[in-house]
Design an enzyme around this catalytic site. Structure first.
Site, short mmCIF file in Angstrom:
data_model
loop_
_atom_site.label_atom_id
_atom_site.label_comp_id
_atom_site.label_asym_id
_atom_site.label_seq_id
_atom_site.Cartn_x
_atom_site.Cartn_y
_atom_site.Cartn_z
N HIS A 140 0.84 -1.20 0.00
CA HIS A 140 0.00 0.00 0.00
C HIS A 140 0.88 1.26 0.00
CE1 HIS A 140 -3.64 2.36 1.25
NE2 HIS A 140 -2.71 3.12 1.79
N GLU A 141 1.90 1.27 0.86
CA GLU A 141 2.79 2.44 0.94
C GLU A 141 3.56 2.64 -0.36
OE1 GLU A 141 2.63 4.63 3.27
OE2 GLU A 141 1.12 3.34 4.16
N HIS A 144 1.46 4.36 -2.95
CA HIS A 144 1.38 5.82 -2.83
C HIS A 144 2.58 6.46 -3.54
CE1 HIS A 144 -2.07 6.55 -0.28
NE2 HIS A 144 -1.63 5.80 0.71
N GLU A 198 -6.36 6.78 -1.31
CA GLU A 198 -6.44 5.53 -0.55
C GLU A 198 -6.94 4.38 -1.41
OE1 GLU A 198 -5.32 4.88 2.84
OE2 GLU A 198 -4.31 6.47 1.80
#
Ligand SMILES: [Zn+2]
Length: 274
Positions: A140-141, A144, A198
């Site tokens: 997920h990071e 981004h 998100e």
């Protein structure tokens, strides 16, 4: 030349805006044009400096990579996730990827522009995260960073600043160098991501995890774990920068299901189980 260019930019109100598509769609199909007002090179260079300073400070406080087993786990997961980023943007293979474990009680993890990551010991210990769940957080990071959400947030901030500041930003960060570094750290570590960001990071994240041979459904148990910690009184720091929304779990379930064939293929492949 410079002066007239500033005058031109300011008077035309063009603000040096550039519309880009930072990633390819992959299987999950994230597709959104982004408006950027500062170059990737400038943002990544500032992030690199900021990251080096932060890690040096952590070292001084004896809070850098203290638990060899945790560091080994995090590095192993990173080394499986990073090659998968090529699906979304081949240039990320050339980034100077780096990850460290910081001894901090907060349940937190982040990835700065250009692939500079940190996982806090609090996240590993309090969540008692499995490798699949850690891969969900880190995927997920990383997503981004692939989507350059920090650069986008900085661009949005610049758009609201004075025309002179904006022109300075277009023509080089000479005068803005320090403040750009601070902005990079602030948008990556402190400011809440938008719901759009998100969703994008969730979807790309499950695909990265699946391709790397980590069960994409772990993203759902991860959120359940986060929710449990929140009800315990001290909400994880991670939740303040990654605000949840009502249909997040449903979206994650749908996209985890969508990338299951990639996970199955990765598990069956020659590099599986490393
Ligand atoms: Zn996020």
């Amino acid at each position: 030349m410079r002066t007239s260019l500033i005058a031109l930019v300011v008077s035309a109100g063009l603000l040096g805006c550039q519309t880009v598509e930072t990633t390819k769609q992959g299987t999950v199909g994230v597709d959104r044009q982004q408006r950027m007002m500062v170059s990737e090179q400038e943002v990544n260079a500032s992030a690199q400096k900021q990251y080096a300073q932060m890690m040096a400070e952590a070292q001084k406080k004896n809070a850098l990579d203290r638990d060899a087993a945790q560091v080994a786990r995090v590095k192993a997961i990173t080394s499986r996730l990073v090659p998968q980023t090529a699906v979304f943007r081949p240039d990320a293979q050339k980034w100077a990827w780096e990850v460290h474990v910081l001894t901090l009680n907060d349940v937190n993890a982040w990835c700065m522009p250009g692939g500079k990551m940190a996982v806090y010991s609090g996240l590993i210990e309090k969540l008692q995260a499995t490798d699949d769940e850690l891969a969900a957080v880190m995927g997920h990071e990383i997503s981004h960073a692939l989507r350059e959400h920090s650069r986008e947030a900085i661009s949005r901030q610049m758009a609201t600043q004075t025309a002179v500041g904006v022109a300075g930003a277009i023509l080089g960060v000479g005068q803005l160098g320090t403040s750009l570094g601070n902005m990079v750290a602030d948008v990556t570590l402190n400011l809440p991501n938008s719901r759009t960001n998100e969703v994008e990071a969730d979807r790309i994240g499950v695909e990265l995890a699946a391709r790397a041979g980590y069960n994409p459904h772990a993203s759902i148990t991860l959120w359940e774990q986060m929710a449990k910690l929140s009800s315990g009184g001290q909400p994880p720091k991670w939740l303040s920068t990654h605000p949840s929304h009502e249909d997040r779990i449903n979206d994650l379930k749908a996209y985890a299901q969508k990338v299951m064939p990639l996970y199955t293929a990765a598990k069956a492949g020659p590099s599986a189980g490393k």
